[in-house]
Scaffold this motif. Structure first.
Motif, PDB file in Angstrom:
ATOM      1  N   THR A   1     -48.209  15.203  23.655  1.00 41.86           N
ATOM      2  CA  THR A   1     -48.420  16.491  24.310  1.00 41.86           C
ATOM      3  C   THR A   1     -49.638  17.204  23.751  1.00 41.86           C
ATOM      4  O   THR A   1     -50.356  17.908  24.469  1.00 41.86           O
TER       5      THR A   1
ATOM      6  N   THR B   1     -53.275  17.524  25.225  1.00 42.76           N
ATOM      7  CA  THR B   1     -53.672  18.493  26.246  1.00 42.76           C
ATOM      8  C   THR B   1     -53.106  19.894  26.006  1.00 42.76           C
ATOM      9  O   THR B   1     -53.439  20.821  26.747  1.00 42.76           O
ATOM     10  N   ASP B   2     -52.264  20.071  24.980  1.00 41.02           N
ATOM     11  CA  ASP B   2     -51.580  21.342  24.756  1.00 41.02           C
ATOM     12  C   ASP B   2     -51.991  21.933  23.407  1.00 41.02           C
ATOM     13  O   ASP B   2     -51.754  21.329  22.354  1.00 41.02           O
TER      14      ASP B   2
END
Length: 479
Positions: free
Chosen positions: A406, A409-410
């Protein structure tokens, strides 16, 4: 099976600290008048953070109806702490009344110093028989010669364990109405793997996660299963109370419920963060001494044994780190400690990493003694340093691996991974405004004096404890 007399007080040490709702003076008077010493029943959880419990502010409903009911009838400690948020050190502290460097268990799977007296000897000398059912994680046997009571599962790493049996517990409690007993029910819930409970109480999309966990599908799945095991532990507390009622013991019973150290997830167990060291502690005493209040008094697990010794009419040894909580429980004083202190040593759990910490009830300082060393726990991110886990499907590792994916992109997941892997030398938190410890005030110049004050307190405590951590660090700096 022998019946138990109704006028025999019983202490139940469950998930929290079910201490005495009677003053020291009145208790001493009652013992002198011929009343039998209270029995003790301790119900101890496994890897449960306090904020998973309803009465401790769980954001998810239906986790602990039995513990919540107990808290509504007894005493709830909001500032109870373990000194080191790992299974073996936590249990050694509870059973000996000594903190890690005094009892010798400073890393997981460590052994208590030979010759140390535990709950078994201290209460045994006062006429008690002392038993334990369930998880041990303590050694050597010479320090902890508990009578082994059949019934509760012992292997906390077992997948889908068999449910506990209550026959042995009932036999131990009712065996001899003339002799007081102390019994520890050491549950394996909610230790991973998280696959034993009923998670149907919570919908994945409605689940509220702790702030220190990245929001991924795997995290939600495993956290929901973890709550299912918290619910299992709560059911054990409820069954224990029903057992006391069945034998007419409930009106003269002290209940103590404790949740051990924090959840075995990133940022909980194996750290000095609050999610690891802050413990639930609920107590209840006989109806004659009924009390119902919440106390912010700062206390630690080492305080429980001296409290029991005093309750039994004994004299607390001068060499204990713990201090009896009787004055707080009886309402004669509101304060107990000025501060609580914490230790973390990686030991066999990962790369060499050590930290010390302190809280005065509002501010919390974490002092990393190895700031250049990356933080790792072999069961979570051991792959970062080449550790090959013998358990290929470990739940917590799968949770953490989902964070890594994750984080591509986070940004928030990236921050949580950075928080987990790399610890600055000093972290200062205002627990009143930032209970999740997400904002480090130590980097702000105006908090420099507070950092120095709390660091000085940690150094003094380490010297008093015989903790050489600061000496090793100082020597390295001099090279």
């Amino acid at each position: 099976m022998n019946s138990v007399r109704h006028n025999q007080p019983v202490v139940v040490l469950a998930f929290a600290l079910g201490l005495l709702f009677v003053s020291s003076a009145s208790l001493t008077t009652s013992i002198a008048a011929g009343t039998r010493a209270p029995n003790v029943l301790i119900i101890l959880g496994d890897d449960i953070s306090a904020n998973s419990i309803g009465c401790y502010g769980s954001k998810n409903p239906h986790t602990t109806p039995n513990i919540d009911k107990l808290a509504s009838e007894g005493i709830r400690f909001t500032n109870m702490f373990v000194s080191e948020a790992i299974c073996a050190p936590t249990r050694a502290e509870l059973y000996t009344g000594l903190t890690p460097y005094r009892n010798g268990v400073t890393v997981n799977h460590g052994a208590t110093k030979k010759g140390t007296l535990s709950m078994v000897q201290h209460l045994g000398q006062l006429g008690y028989r002392v038993g334990l059912s369930g998880k041990t994680h303590i050694k050597p046997a010479s320090v902890y010669p508990f009578e082994k009571v059949a019934g509760f599962p012992k292997n906390c790493n077992q997948s889908e364990p068999d449910p506990e049996s209550w026959d042995g517990v009932e036999e131990f409690m009712t065996r001899d109405s003339e002799q007081p007993f102390c019994l520890v029910l050491a549950s394996i819930h909610a230790h991973s793997p998280w696959d034993a409970g009923d998670s149907s109480h919570w919908k994945l999309g409605e689940l509220k996660l702790p702030a220190s966990l990245a929001d991924t599908e795997e995290t939600r799945n495993y956290y929901r299963e973890h709550l299912g095991e918290v619910r299992l532990f709560d059911e054990q507390v409820g069954t224990a109370r029903s057992l006391l009622e069945r034998h007419g013991l409930d009106e003269n019973t002290i209940l103590i419920v404790l949740d051990e150290n924090g959840a075995g997830m990133p940022g909980g167990k194996w750290t000095t963060y609050d999610w690891g060291v802050r413990s639930a502690c609920v107590m209840k005493w006989p109806a004659a001494y009924q009390a119902n209040f919440v106390t912010p008094a700062i206390a630690q697990y080492c305080d429980i044994l001296p409290t029991l010794i005093e309750a039994a009419g004994g004299e607390v040894p001068a060499g204990m780190d713990g201090k009896s909580l009787m004055p707080v429980v009886s309402g004669t004083q509101k304060r107990h400690r000025d501060a609580a202190y914490f230790v973390y040593n990686s030991g066999p759990e990962g790369l060499e990493f050590s930290s010390r910490a302190i809280t005065d009830g509002r501010f919390k300082l974490i002092w990393t003694l190895t700031p250049r060393q990356p933080y790792a726990v072999r069961t979570i991110n051991g792959f970062d340093y080449g550790y090959v886990d013998k358990m290929s499907d470990r739940h917590v590792r799968k949770m953490y691996q989902s964070w890594l994916k994750t984080a591509e992109t986070d940004e928030f997941a990236q921050r949580l991974i950075q928080r987990f892997r790399h610890r600055p030398e000093f972290q200062l938190f205002d627990l009143d405004t930032d209970p999740d410890e997400m904002v480090n005030l130590a980097i702000q110049p105006e908090f420099g004096p507070k950092v120095k004050q709390l660091q000085t307190s940690i150094v003094r405590w380490m010297e008093q404890q015989g903790d050489p951590g600061h000496e090793r660090r100082a020597k390295k700096k001099q090279r």
